[in-house]
Design a protein around this motif. Structure first.
Motif, short mmCIF file in Angstrom:
data_model
loop_
_atom_site.label_atom_id
_atom_site.label_comp_id
_atom_site.label_asym_id
_atom_site.label_seq_id
_atom_site.Cartn_x
_atom_site.Cartn_y
_atom_site.Cartn_z
N LYS A 126 5.68 -13.05 -2.74
CA LYS A 126 4.42 -12.60 -2.17
C LYS A 126 4.57 -11.25 -1.46
O LYS A 126 5.62 -10.95 -0.91
N ILE A 127 3.49 -10.49 -1.48
CA ILE A 127 3.49 -9.19 -0.80
C ILE A 127 3.38 -9.40 0.70
O ILE A 127 2.51 -10.12 1.18
N ARG A 128 4.28 -8.76 1.44
CA ARG A 128 4.27 -8.84 2.90
C ARG A 128 3.50 -7.67 3.50
O ARG A 128 2.80 -7.83 4.50
N SER A 129 3.64 -6.49 2.90
CA SER A 129 2.93 -5.32 3.43
C SER A 129 2.97 -4.19 2.41
O SER A 129 3.80 -4.19 1.49
N ARG A 130 2.04 -3.25 2.59
CA ARG A 130 2.03 -1.99 1.83
C ARG A 130 2.06 -0.86 2.86
O ARG A 130 1.15 -0.76 3.69
N GLU A 131 3.07 -0.01 2.78
CA GLU A 131 3.29 0.99 3.82
C GLU A 131 3.76 2.31 3.22
O GLU A 131 3.78 2.48 2.00
N THR A 132 4.16 3.21 4.10
CA THR A 132 4.80 4.45 3.66
C THR A 132 6.08 4.66 4.45
O THR A 132 6.23 4.13 5.56
N ALA A 133 6.98 5.43 3.87
CA ALA A 133 8.17 5.87 4.58
C ALA A 133 8.19 7.38 4.68
O ALA A 133 8.61 7.94 5.69
N GLN A 134 7.74 8.06 3.64
CA GLN A 134 7.81 9.52 3.61
C GLN A 134 6.45 10.21 3.57
O GLN A 134 6.38 11.42 3.62
N GLY A 135 5.38 9.42 3.44
CA GLY A 135 4.05 10.00 3.43
C GLY A 135 3.48 10.15 4.83
O GLY A 135 4.09 9.78 5.83
N TYR A 136 2.24 10.69 4.89
CA TYR A 136 1.58 10.91 6.18
C TYR A 136 1.18 9.59 6.83
O TYR A 136 1.35 9.38 8.04
N ALA A 137 0.65 8.66 6.04
CA ALA A 137 0.17 7.38 6.59
C ALA A 137 0.26 6.32 5.50
O ALA A 137 0.38 6.64 4.31
N ASP A 138 0.15 5.07 5.91
CA ASP A 138 0.25 3.99 4.94
C ASP A 138 -0.79 4.11 3.83
O ASP A 138 -0.51 3.79 2.67
N GLU A 139 -1.98 4.57 4.17
CA GLU A 139 -3.06 4.66 3.18
C GLU A 139 -3.21 6.05 2.58
O GLU A 139 -4.16 6.31 1.84
N SER A 140 -2.29 6.95 2.88
CA SER A 140 -2.38 8.30 2.31
C SER A 140 -1.66 8.35 0.96
O SER A 140 -0.99 7.40 0.56
#
Length: 392
Positions: free
Chosen positions: A229-243
């Motif tokens: 199951k998916i726990r989260s959708r995020e970013t590591a190197q982008g501006y924001a999780d939804e960018s």
């Protein structure tokens, strides 16, 4: 009919390049001359270049595993193939031998980047079995990271590191699509379908879980390794999780175009077309083809550009033009003209690398507005593909 139109388009583009107009694309010998001082430094220090430091001097990969270590020998193989100059082959062989032992590592996913771009290029050009065997060993190490529950190859291990501090359990990054080419190649070279089967499962899971409705990609999807199951959708190197992190969109475009090459699954072609549509229709995508480091960066138009993302996109679009209708070849040519201009490209004596103005990771404060070896690699690959598609 498509091939006829494509041929006319290519001839027109290449004709403008030969005419001496502004925006000429450079030849391999000119680029080799620019990179020769870097080659001399690499030979002298017997190290692998990655970028430059604040003083403008070469910054090398360390003795430990580095995801970028395969790009420099790849650059050298391309220049050897294009120029026939043995010194580039000698440097390619010497540099990739420095990390050959990493083929057996099972603690990271970037074996595809490392070994397909170095030993893969070596085998493609020379057909020597010693290079193929290294590729196959690396592919065997990579598949150990596949998890049936998630349907993915794990990107980063989590523990006492920054990834662990994010609370992730089974992070998968969009970049991981690029490592699948090594697996497809392994199946083609051995006739063993298990490598390609894992690549397809990973590509399908990523297509299902990594993309928004507009075909932009999340950077990181974290899974529960026990349930999938998916726990989260995020970013590591982008501006924001939804960018929309620019290089992430480039990896996705390139990755699904490559997956279509090996499988001829139309779902991958349609995915590549949708990703391309997102990029080129985005209001923050510049007319000159070199994206800002993130499509949603808050300081556009002052935000740093990312030449590495542009080079990856250009290379992908050239290949995509062989499979799909659209102005992909013209898009690629616009990017390459811009990257080849004085704004982005060094000439001999101006800097050690070919391209300026790439971005590693702004959130990490790392490699911002500097040359990056992988930008040079995909720039050279794109120029090589443009030359081949023109029949020269």
């Amino acid at each position: 009919m498509k091939k006829i139109i494509l041929g006319i388009t290519v001839l027109a583009l290449m004709g403008s390049c030969r005419s001496g107009q502004k925006g000429d694309l450079p030849g391999a010998r000119e680029l080799a001359e620019t990179l020769d001082p870097l080659r001399e430094q690499a030979v002298k220090h017997r190290k692998i270049p990655r970028t430059i430091d604040e003083a403008g001097q070469v910054k090398w990969t360390g003795e430990r595993y580095d995801w970028t270590e395969g790009f420099w020998p790849g650059v050298c193989w391309i220049l050897f193939d294009q120029t026939g100059d043995e010194k580039w082959k000698e440097e390619a062989v010497a540099s990739q031998e420095q990390f050959v032992a990493h083929k057996d590592l099972t603690t990271d996913h970037d074996l595809g980047f490392i070994f397909n771009c170095s030993y893969g290029k070596a085998y493609q050009i020379t057909k020597e079995d010693r290079y193929k065997e290294v590729m196959l060993d690396a592919a065997s190490s990579l598949v150990t990271r596949f998890n049936e529950k998630t349907g993915c190859i794990q990107s980063w291990d989590v523990g006492d590191n920054w990834q662990g501090k994010r609370g992730w359990e089974f992070p998968v990054i969009i970049d991981n699509l690029m490592n699948l080419e090594l697996l497809f190649e392994a199946s083609e070279l051995t006739g063993d379908p298990r490598y390609a089967d894992i690549a397809v499962k990973h590509a399908n899971t990523t297509m299902k879980n990594h993309f928004r409705e507009d075909a932009s990609s999340y950077h990181v999807v974290d899974y529960d390794p026990l349930t999938g199951k998916i726990r989260s959708r995020e970013t590591a190197q982008g501006y924001a999780d939804e960018s929309a992190w620019a290089r992430g969109q480039a990896w996705a475009l390139y990755g699904y175009t490559m997956c279509y090459r090996y499988t001829r699954d139309k779902a991958y072609l349609e995915m590549a077309e949708r990703i391309s549509g997102f990029i080129i229709s985005h209001p923050n995508y510049p007319d000159d083809g070199v994206p800002y480091w993130d499509f949603d960066a808050p300081d556009i138009p002052e935000a740093p550009r990312d030449a590495s993302a542009a080079a990856i996109m250009a290379s992908a679009w050239i290949e995509l033009s062989e499979y799909s209708e659209g102005d992909y070849l013209q898009r690629a040519h616009t990017v390459l003209e811009t990257l080849s201009s004085d704004r982005f490209r060094n000439r001999r004596g101006e800097g050690y690398f070919l391209l300026r103005h790439s971005v590693g990771s702004i959130p990490h404060g790392n490699e911002i507005d500097v040359p990056l070896v992988y930008a040079d690699y995909y720039y050279l690959e794109a120029l090589e593909r443009m030359k081949k598609i023109s029949g020269e």
